[in-house]
Scaffold this active site. Structure first.
Site, PDB file in Angstrom:
ATOM      1  N   THR A  79      42.665 -34.340   1.941  1.00 27.20           N
ATOM      2  CA  THR A  79      43.117 -35.193   1.182  1.00 27.20           C
ATOM      3  C   THR A  79      41.874 -35.763   0.324  1.00 27.20           C
ATOM      4  OG1 THR A  79      44.791 -36.031   2.319  1.00 27.20           O
ATOM      5  CG2 THR A  79      44.070 -37.572   0.884  1.00 27.20           C
ATOM      6  N   GLY A 132      44.437 -37.527   6.921  1.00 25.15           N
ATOM      7  CA  GLY A 132      45.660 -37.331   7.845  1.00 25.15           C
ATOM      8  C   GLY A 132      45.917 -38.894   8.403  1.00 25.15           C
TER       9      GLY A 132
END
Ligand code: GLY
Length: 587
Positions: free
Chosen positions: A398, A491
């Site tokens: 991410t 995560g």
């Protein structure tokens, strides 16, 4: 104070996973040298933040930082700069920057004392069903949930960024897309982190002709540091968005290309799914910690609820005096974390589909109850900790970036395609990767997902539902003023990474660069272990083990790109040295 040795070791951890990395690391340092000099991440034995008065951008890629900073310098606001950075990252950092995924943006408007959250998380396609990832043996088929066209949720990024700009920005979508289109059309020189990432993903990438064509040279060889990387199809897709707005992605040629890609093998996303996708403006979760106001992401992210829950538990302990990263403090943090993650497994999901007890989870009274169950000398076994009862109900990749402008606006944005390179499947002809966010649902309640996170019925797959996230874009205010803009990838470790940056500043009085650099710890209830980065002392580990904890050393966790604002309005940026392309710049 953080030791330079520990930072070097963190950089090493984040780049040490494959052969040939020594050469790559040396090249990385060579390429990054001007950046380090310009931004003075380290000076002697001290962590020195980047300092500015008028605006600040901190992202995981220096090209995105540079483009967003230009927007601020030309008079744009933080939302203009954030959207520009997000599109530039979609070109320069395809492992996580994206238009094929989704995310969350928190915006704080200091002058009108308002914080809003834009939810542009992906949605399950209408044809999705609860057991779609179960094989004939009743077990989760991980190849299907993680690396197939079925693993893709309906992307939300383009709609979310367009909404942010339309409601809160001052420049047009076409203007915000200009740098991204140029970087895709004319190309950019790849840094070692780019070529390294592709090398790590090569086996899966090469299985798909569409991905192979884009991420490898025509003769099949890899891009090396310094090579020019051009993405003509992606440039054309971005131009369609510039010309037609969101419709240029969710309808017409791009939508057709996505659906054609689905039809090449079992994908579920239809033209109707794309056309009906809508981002949602939500109220962020709000809590308080030692007099500071904490704003973070509400469901379908679990981030805000659990950051506030953990802080509420820790507020009752004198962690400033037990000390930064001491065994006593880490013990208390781990105990608070495991209780929060236990609750996450049962209660968190998309609040448009299930009731999420946010008020209960974030209440001081519930925290007091949980705090009462913590033994300050001994670890409690996760097996004995079941999700508690936070009544009452009310109705590895991410990327995160933070932006502040001179008008008192702050943006904290985290977005993703889930793993590095998502499903690894590129939409042929459109030039972008599909997310594999469907794996963030609980494919089988009680069975862990890729991050080892257990989920329950609240996060089961349903048509048009958003999958639960841990992304935690966070803004902290002090006496009504923006104080800390932070967040992270990672995560399941996003929540704890963001929490620690916040505690490092508020409890341990570290400057923002030192707060970002400091070695991190993580506990997520199951597995029952404290994960630690390099830099936590062996003495500390021994003390934790004596208390009954299992402690495991893990590679670098998270990559926080953060901003802190001093009482006199000076902005301080902290770019995470765990990524060689991180950069903080201000003016
Ligand atoms: N895909 C990771 C998350 O949203 O938490």
């Amino acid at each position: 104070m953080l030791k330079v040795r520990a930072i070097r070791s963190l950089i090493k951890q984040s780049t040490a996973a494959s052969p040939g990395r020594l050469l790559t690391l040396l090249t990385a340092l060579f390429v990054a040298a001007p950046l380090l000099a310009r931004e003075a991440i380290l000076e002697g034995d001290r962590a020195v933040p980047t300092e500015a008065r008028n605006g600040m951008v901190v992202t995981s890629h220096y090209l995105a930082t540079d483009e967003a900073l230009k927007v601020l310098e030309q008079g744009g606001n933080a939302v203009d700069a954030a959207v520009t950075a997000a599109f530039a990252l979609a070109v320069t950092q395809p492992r996580s920057g994206n238009i094929g995924g989704g995310g969350f943006m928190l915006i704080s408007f200091e002058q009108r004392d308002e914080v809003v959250a834009i939810d542009y998380r992906e949605k399950a396609p209408a044809a999705a069903s609860r057991d779609m990832f179960l094989g004939t043996d009743g077990n989760v088929d991980e190849a299907l949930s993680r690396y197939s066209r079925k693993s893709a949720g309906v992307p939300g990024t383009v709609a979310g960024l367009a909404l942010a700009l339309e409601r809160y920005g001052t420049i047009s979508l076409a203007k915000a897309l200009e740098p991204a289109i140029r970087l895709a059309q004319e190309g950019f020189r790849v840094p070692p982190r780019f070529s390294d990432g592709i090398e790590n993903a090569a086996d899966r990438m090469r299985q798909h002709e569409s991905s192979r064509k884009v991420f490898f040279k025509p003769d099949g060889s890899s891009y090396e540091p310094g090579d020019l990387f051009v993405q003509k199809d992606l440039a054309a897709t971005l131009r369609r968005i510039a010309e037609q707005g969101s419709r240029g992605f969710y309808e017409g040629r791009t939508a057709d290309l996505i659906v054609e890609e689905m039809q090449r093998g079992g994908g579920l996303i239809t033209l109707e799914d794309l056309k009906s996708y809508r981002p949602v403006v939500r109220r962020p979760v709000h809590g308080s910690y030692r007099g500071y106001d904490i704003y973070s992401m509400s469901p379908p992210s679990s981030g805000g609820a659990h950051i506030v829950q953990i802080l509420n538990i820790l507020e009752g302990f004198p962690v400033a005096s037990t000390g930064h990263n001491s065994a006593a403090t880490i013990h208390l943090m781990a105990e608070a974390m495991k209780r929060a993650y236990a609750d996450r497994s049962k209660y968190l999901g998309d609040s448009d589909f299930v009731q999420v007890p946010i008020k209960g989870l974030t209440s001081k009274a519930y925290a007091e109850k949980l705090r009462g169950s913590i033994n300050q000398e001994r670890a409690s076994a996760s097996a004995t900790l079941l999700p508690d009862n936070p009544v009452p109900y009310e109705s590895n990749e991410t990327t995160h970036f933070s932006v502040m402008d001179r008008f008192g606006n702050a943006v904290s944005n985290t977005y993703t395609i889930n793993f590095s390179y998502g499903s690894h499947i590129l939409v042929d002809g459109a030039g972008f990767l599909l997310n594999n966010e469907m794996d963030d649902f609980s494919a089988k309640p009680g069975v862990a997902n890729a991050y080892g996170l257990i989920g329950g019925d609240a996060n089961s797959i349903e048509p048009n539902k958003r999958m639960l996230s841990s992304m935690s874009p966070t803004i902290v205010k002090r006496a009504g003023k923006n104080f800390l803009i932070t967040g992270s990838p990672g995560g399941s470790r996003i929540i704890t990474t963001t929490l620690q940056v916040l505690m490092n500043v508020i409890d341990h009085r570290l400057n923002i660069q030192a707060a970002v650099n400091a070695p991190r710890v993580h506990h997520q209830w199951l597995p029952d272990e404290i994960r630690i980065e390099e830099g936590i002392s062996p003495d500390t580990v021994r003390l934790l083990e004596q208390m009954g904890h299992t402690v495991t050393r893990r590679p670098a966790m998270g990559a926080s790109q953060s901003i802190m604002v001093d009482a006199d309005g000076t902005l301080y940026g902290g770019a995470d040295p765990r990524l060689s392309t991180s950069s903080a710049r201000g003016f």
